[in-house]
Design an enzyme around this catalytic site. Sequence first.
Site, PDB file in Angstrom:
ATOM      1  N   HIS A 125       0.820  -1.222   0.000  1.00 50.04           N
ATOM      2  CA  HIS A 125       0.000   0.000   0.000  1.00 50.04           C
ATOM      3  C   HIS A 125       0.853   1.271   0.000  1.00 50.04           C
ATOM      4  O   HIS A 125       0.312   2.353  -0.238  1.00 50.04           O
ATOM      5  CB  HIS A 125      -1.032  -0.024   1.142  1.00 50.04           C
ATOM      6  CG  HIS A 125      -0.539   0.415   2.480  1.00 50.04           C
ATOM      7  ND1 HIS A 125      -0.148  -0.465   3.465  1.00 50.04           N
ATOM      8  CD2 HIS A 125      -0.377   1.641   3.005  1.00 50.04           C
ATOM      9  CE1 HIS A 125       0.234   0.214   4.529  1.00 50.04           C
ATOM     10  NE2 HIS A 125       0.105   1.498   4.276  1.00 50.04           N
ATOM     11  N   ASP A 139      -0.140  -7.542   1.897  1.00 53.92           N
ATOM     12  CA  ASP A 139       0.380  -6.159   1.848  1.00 53.92           C
ATOM     13  C   ASP A 139       1.911  -6.174   1.930  1.00 53.92           C
ATOM     14  O   ASP A 139       2.494  -5.871   2.978  1.00 53.92           O
ATOM     15  CB  ASP A 139      -0.240  -5.342   2.987  1.00 53.92           C
ATOM     16  CG  ASP A 139       0.014  -3.857   2.848  1.00 53.92           C
ATOM     17  OD1 ASP A 139       0.474  -3.412   1.774  1.00 53.92           O
ATOM     18  OD2 ASP A 139      -0.255  -3.137   3.832  1.00 53.92           O
ATOM     19  N   SER A 180       4.193   2.551   8.203  1.00 53.12           N
ATOM     20  CA  SER A 180       3.844   1.519   7.220  1.00 53.12           C
ATOM     21  C   SER A 180       5.043   1.105   6.383  1.00 53.12           C
ATOM     22  O   SER A 180       5.861   1.945   5.996  1.00 53.12           O
ATOM     23  CB  SER A 180       2.764   2.045   6.277  1.00 53.12           C
ATOM     24  OG  SER A 180       1.530   2.024   6.908  1.00 53.12           O
TER      25      SER A 180
HETATM   26  C1  4AZ Z   1      -1.209   3.948   8.840  1.00 51.85           C
HETATM   27  O1  4AZ Z   1      -2.117   4.760   8.744  1.00 51.85           O
HETATM   28  C2  4AZ Z   1      -1.231   2.985   9.961  1.00 51.85           C
HETATM   29  N1  4AZ Z   1      -1.611   0.738  14.372  1.00 51.85           N
HETATM   30  C3  4AZ Z   1      -0.171   2.128  10.144  1.00 51.85           C
HETATM   31  C4  4AZ Z   1      -0.179   1.212  11.188  1.00 51.85           C
HETATM   32  C5  4AZ Z   1      -1.249   1.177  12.047  1.00 51.85           C
HETATM   33  C6  4AZ Z   1      -2.306   2.038  11.880  1.00 51.85           C
HETATM   34  C7  4AZ Z   1      -2.294   2.950  10.832  1.00 51.85           C
HETATM   35  C8  4AZ Z   1      -1.223   0.168  13.149  1.00 51.85           C
HETATM   36  O2  4AZ Z   1      -0.289   3.919   8.032  1.00 51.85           O
END
Ligand code: 4AZ
Length: 231
Positions: A41, A87, A182
């Site tokens: 993503h 992902d 992420s």
């Molecule tokens: C994000 O928005 C995101 N708590 C990444 C990880 C988590 C929540 C949101 C996990 O990229």
Amino acid sequence: IVGGQETTIAQVPYIVYLRQSQNFICGGSLLSAKCVLSAAHCVYGFQAKDYTVHAGATRLDESAPMVREVLSFHIPPNYSPNNFDMDVAILRLTTPMSLSPGQVATIQPCRSPPAANSYVKISGWGVTAENNREPSIQLRTAMVRVLPNLECRLAYAGQAQLSDSMVCAAVRGLKDSCSGDSGGPLVYRGQVCGIVSWGFGCARISYPGVYTNVASVRVYEFIQQTLNLNR
Ligand code: 4AZ
């Protein structure tokens, strides 16, 4: 990272960050001098030429010791942007990173997953609270607990489907990954066992963080097959 502490690249030498059109967007892990593991993503729907990979950096406000352009992305054909199944992405760099011990290092994907209740290390430049808009200028890290599969499925019951390509980890209500983390690593015993993927909010008591399960058969085979294309 929510509820973590500041760290330096020397403690996490395999972590990189991705910029897209100059903007910080995601983390990643160096699997080899030319291959970066991240989340699908982070790159899905965009073009390789818009990305740079930054290694050897502790802070976002200094230029990274090593910056490389991206030659191509590899995303599994069954990646689903709707439910985050599979992902995972491999980014191939145009020129290799030079590995410098203690600053830029590679890490191996994990073949057998950490047992439930193991503590694992997450790191990144993501926001330090769910409602923040800016990433953390300094790299941060936290230790979180791998949840039993059932505990995570119960947490998201009726809200989202968890697949075998996902694993949950949290210190519920306290420590979690968040926006901007992420694509970054979840590490157990020196191997990358998870990729920061999704969750409802961050560090909420009711909703653990969800990670791509690197040791799941589908994810592990995708990574190995993609790395083999290089050789
Ligand atoms: C994000 O928005 C995101 N708590 C990444 C990880 C988590 C929540 C949101 C996990 O990229």
